[in-house]
Design a protein around this motif. Structure first.
Motif, PDB file in Angstrom:
ATOM      1  N   TYR A 125      40.242  50.367  60.970  1.00 12.76           N
ATOM      2  CA  TYR A 125      41.130  50.100  59.842  1.00 12.76           C
ATOM      3  C   TYR A 125      40.698  48.938  58.940  1.00 12.76           C
ATOM      4  CZ  TYR A 125      44.277  53.144  62.462  1.00 12.76           C
ATOM      5  OH  TYR A 125      44.816  54.212  63.129  1.00 12.76           O
TER       6      TYR A 125
ATOM      7  N   LYS B 263      47.854  51.476  63.501  1.00 12.54           N
ATOM      8  CA  LYS B 263      47.932  50.475  64.557  1.00 12.54           C
ATOM      9  C   LYS B 263      49.402  50.185  64.884  1.00 12.54           C
ATOM     10  CE  LYS B 263      45.490  47.351  62.325  1.00 12.54           C
ATOM     11  NZ  LYS B 263      44.741  46.093  62.026  1.00 12.54           N
TER      12      LYS B 263
ATOM     13  N   LEU C 216      49.748  56.050  68.137  1.00  9.48           N
ATOM     14  CA  LEU C 216      48.406  56.389  67.662  1.00  9.48           C
ATOM     15  C   LEU C 216      48.389  57.801  67.093  1.00  9.48           C
ATOM     16  CD1 LEU C 216      46.190  54.853  70.508  1.00  9.48           C
ATOM     17  CD2 LEU C 216      46.918  53.812  68.368  1.00  9.48           C
TER      18      LEU C 216
ATOM     19  N   ARG D 180      54.697  46.978  67.793  1.00 14.30           N
ATOM     20  CA  ARG D 180      54.084  45.927  68.625  1.00 14.30           C
ATOM     21  C   ARG D 180      55.081  44.808  68.917  1.00 14.30           C
ATOM     22  NH1 ARG D 180      47.994  44.081  68.552  1.00 14.30           N
ATOM     23  NH2 ARG D 180      48.071  46.007  69.738  1.00 14.30           N
TER      24      ARG D 180
ATOM     25  N   ALA E   3      40.267  48.762  67.063  1.00 10.25           N
ATOM     26  CA  ALA E   3      41.075  49.077  65.882  1.00 10.25           C
ATOM     27  C   ALA E   3      40.535  48.418  64.623  1.00 10.25           C
ATOM     28  CB  ALA E   3      42.523  48.653  66.112  1.00 10.25           C
TER      29      ALA E   3
ATOM     30  N   ASP F  86      42.485  46.180  70.236  1.00  4.40           N
ATOM     31  CA  ASP F  86      42.507  45.492  68.943  1.00  4.40           C
ATOM     32  C   ASP F  86      41.108  45.389  68.339  1.00  4.40           C
ATOM     33  OD1 ASP F  86      45.239  45.182  68.976  1.00  4.40           O
ATOM     34  OD2 ASP F  86      45.169  43.200  69.895  1.00  4.40           O
TER      35      ASP F  86
END
Length: 491
Positions: free
Chosen positions: A341, A197, A192, A171, A337, A334
C-alpha cells in the motif's frame, strides 16, 4: 449490424455480471453476456491438469446467507445447483515452526481456543462479536444493497448511533482489549478480504468477523466454479445467452450520448442498454475520451486492493500438518503491508495463504495426491517476471517445509503460476489488481465509482470497482443493485 430491441448486453461473465444477467432476464430483458476468455466465470475460472482441479480465483465461501438470498430471488436454493459442506475446522494459522492455531467451526469452541491462548480474552471476544453481529445485520442486510448514489444512503437511525465506528479502525478496536499478537492477527485477518489494512479499515467493518466466526467457512463440492456453473444454469433457464471468445473492443454512441452498439470481435452489435462487469477503467477506455467519467489521474490516486502471485501445484502425496485453508502469518504483516500500500514493491518476507481443497474434496486430486493453491498478496502494478515468480516460489516452499515439518519439494508433479501480467492479459485488470478498490472510508459506498455513467445515458457498471466492493458476496449484490438501478432509471 445485428439489430435487437429491448436488449441488454453485458460485458464480462464474473459473479457480478451473471448475477445482473439473471435479474435483468427476470425484468424481461433479452440478455446476452460477452466473455473475452474461452470459459465463463471471470476470475472464478478453473485450471485442470493431470487429473487435478484448481479454482483459479476465489477459494473462500463466506456469507452463505448472501448466496441463499440471491437464489431465493428466483425461487431457488443453492442446493438446487451445488452441494455445500461446512469446513471443520474452518482454517489454520501458522505463526512459527509447528506453532499454529486452528479455528473451529463454531463460536463456542473458538472462545475456548482464545481463552487457552490468553486468559480472559473470550469475554472480550464475545463483546466484539456482539458488535460484529449487529453491524452485519445493518451492513449486509441493508446498507450494501444501496446503489451508492448519495451519502444519505448511509444515514439511518441504526448507523447514526455507530458513527464513531466509521472514524475508528478495526486495528484500534481489536487491540483495545486483546493483547495476544496471535489472536490480534486472527481478528484482523478477515478485513483483508476488503482489500485494505486493518489500520485503514473502519471499525464498522468488524461484521467480517461475524461472517468468519459465526457464519463459518464453507466449501462447495467441486469448488467455487460449481457456484459459477449453478448461476449460469439459472441464467440460461431464464433465457440468458452467453458468448465466449467475444472481446468487446469499442463502445459506439449515437448523437444523443446513448450506447447504440458494441464492437464484438469483427461484428457491430446493436444494444438498447450496456452493463459492464469488466474492469471499470478498461471499459471506459472503450469510449471516446470525452465520454469517460474518470481520468487517468483519478485512477492513479485510488487505493487498490492487492494483486497476487499464485501457484497451482500438484503434489504426488498428501500434505501433512495443514488444513483445507491454511494461513502463514510467521512474517511481520505490517512490513509486508507497506510493500502493498505505501511503497509498491516485492516483499522481502511475505505472508502467504495456501488452500488444499483435496483434503476436503477428493474430486480435486487423484487418490493419494494433493492439490495446493498458494497466494502471496502483492502491490498492483509492480514488475512481474518469471525470475521473480521462481524466487518467491522457492521462498514459500521452504517456509512451508520448515513450518509444517515435512519435505514437499521432491513431491511436486507440476506447478503453474499466475501474477500481475496475467490479471492484465486475462481480465484487462487495472495495474493487474486482483480484488478491485480497497474498502477504506474514502472509498466506501457513494465515494466509489458510480454504477451509472454520468456521461453516457444507457451505460451502467457492476463489480468490484463499484459498490459495494471486493469479494464474491459483494459481487452478487452488485449485480442486483445495478439491475435495480437500471430498472428505476429506465422506466
Amino acid at each position: 449490424m445485428i439489430k435487437q430491441k429491448n436488449k441488454i448486453s453485458i460485458i464480462g461473465s464474473g459473479f457480478s455480471s451473471i448475477s445482473a444477467a439473471c435479474y435483468m432476464a427476470k425484468y424481461g430483458y433479452e440478455v446476452t453476456v460477452y466473455e473475452k476468455n474461452n470459459t465463463v466465470g471471470g476470475r472464478a475460472r478453473q485450471y485442470l491438469n493431470e487429473g487435478f482441479t484448481f479454482d483459479i480465483g476465489p477459494t473462500w465461501y463466506w456469507m452463505p446467507d448472501v448466496f441463499e438470498k440471491f437464489f431465493a430471488d428466483f425461487g431457488k436454493k443453492p442446493s438446487d445447483y451445488y452441494e455445500l459442506e461446512k469446513l471443520s475446522p474452518a482454517y489454520q494459522v501458522y505463526f512459527g515452526k509447528q506453532d499454529s492455531i486452528t479455528i473451529p467451526d463454531n463460536l463456542e469452541d473458538i472462545c475456548e481456543v482464545f481463552e487457552k491462548e490468553e486468559k480472559g480474552s473470550s469475554k472480550h471476544l464475545m463483546n466484539f462479536m456482539n458488535s460484529a453481529r449487529d453491524n452485519y445485520d445493518i451492513a449486509v442486510k441493508d446498507m450494501v444493497y444501496k446503489p451508492g448514489v448519495s451519502a444519505l444512503e448511509l444515514v439511518t437511525p441504526k448507523t447514526a448511533v455507530r458513527v464513531n465506528q466509521f472514524f475508528s479502525t478495526i486495528r484500534q478496536q481489536v487491540r483495545k482489549k486483546i493483547k495476544s499478537k496471535k489472536l490480534i492477527q486472527i481478528l484482523e485477518f478477515p478485513v483483508l478480504f476488503l482489500g485494505a489494512k486493518p489500520s485503514n479499515t473502519p471499525a464498522f467493518y468488524n461484521f467480517m468477523n461475524y461472517a468468519d466466526f459465526s457464519l463459518g467457512t464453507w466449501h462447495p463440492k467441486g469448488g467455487m466454479y460449481k457456484v459459477i456453473e449453478g448461476m449460469v444454469s439459472l441464467a440460461k433457464e431464464m433465457g440468458v445467452t452467453f458468448v465466449t471468445n467475444a472481446s468487446v473492443t469499442k463502445i459506439n454512441l449515437d448523437s444523443k450520448s446513448n450506447v447504440k452498439s458494441i464492437q464484438v470481435n469483427d461484428k457491430e452489435i446493436e444494444t438498447s442498454l450496456l452493463l459492464s462487469g469488466a474492469d471499470y477503467h478498461h471499459t471506459e477506455s472503450l469510449l471516446d475520451q470525452s465520454y469517460r467519467q474518470y481520468t487517468e489521474r483519478y485512477w492513479s490516486k485510488k487505493i487498490f486492493a492487492p494483486s497476487s502471485l499464485l501457484f497451482y501445484i500438484g503434489f504426488n502425496k498428501k500434505i501433512k500438518n495443514v488444513e483445507h485453508h491454511t494461513l502463514f502469518f510467521d512474517a511481520d504483516f505490517d512490513t509486508h503491508a507497506v510493500t502493498i500500500y505505501d511503497d509498491p514493491s516485492w516483499p522481502e518476507n511475505p505472508l502467504f495463504y495456501a488452500s488444499f481443497p483435496s483434503i476436503t474434496d477428493e474430486s480435486f486430486a487423484p487418490e493419494g495426491k494433493e492439490a495446493g493453491t498458494f497466494l502471496i498478496p502483492l502491490a498492483p502494478g509492480i514488475e512481474d517476471t518469471q525470475e521473480l515468480r521462481e524466487k518467491y516460489f522457492n521462498i514459500i516452499i521452504e517456509r512451508l517445509e520448515k513450518l509444517t515439518n515435512q519435505t514437499v519439494r521432491d513431491s511436486i508433479l507440476f506447478k503453474e503460476s499466475y501474477c500481475v501480467n496475467d490479471f492484465i492479459k486475462d481480465y484487462n485488470s487495472y495495474k493487474g489488481n486482483a480484488y478491485g478498490l480497497a474498502n477504506i472510508l474514502t472509498q466506501t459506498a457513494f465515494l466509489r465509482p458510480k454504477l451509472k455513467s454520468k456521461k453516457v445515458n444507457n451505460l451502467y457498471f457492476t463489480g468490484q470497482l463499484t459498490v459495494p466492493g471486493p469479494g464474491v458476496p459483494p459481487s452478487l449484490i452488485s449485480g442486483k443493485v445495478a439491475s435495480e438501478l437500471i430498472l428505476k432509471t429506465r422506466r
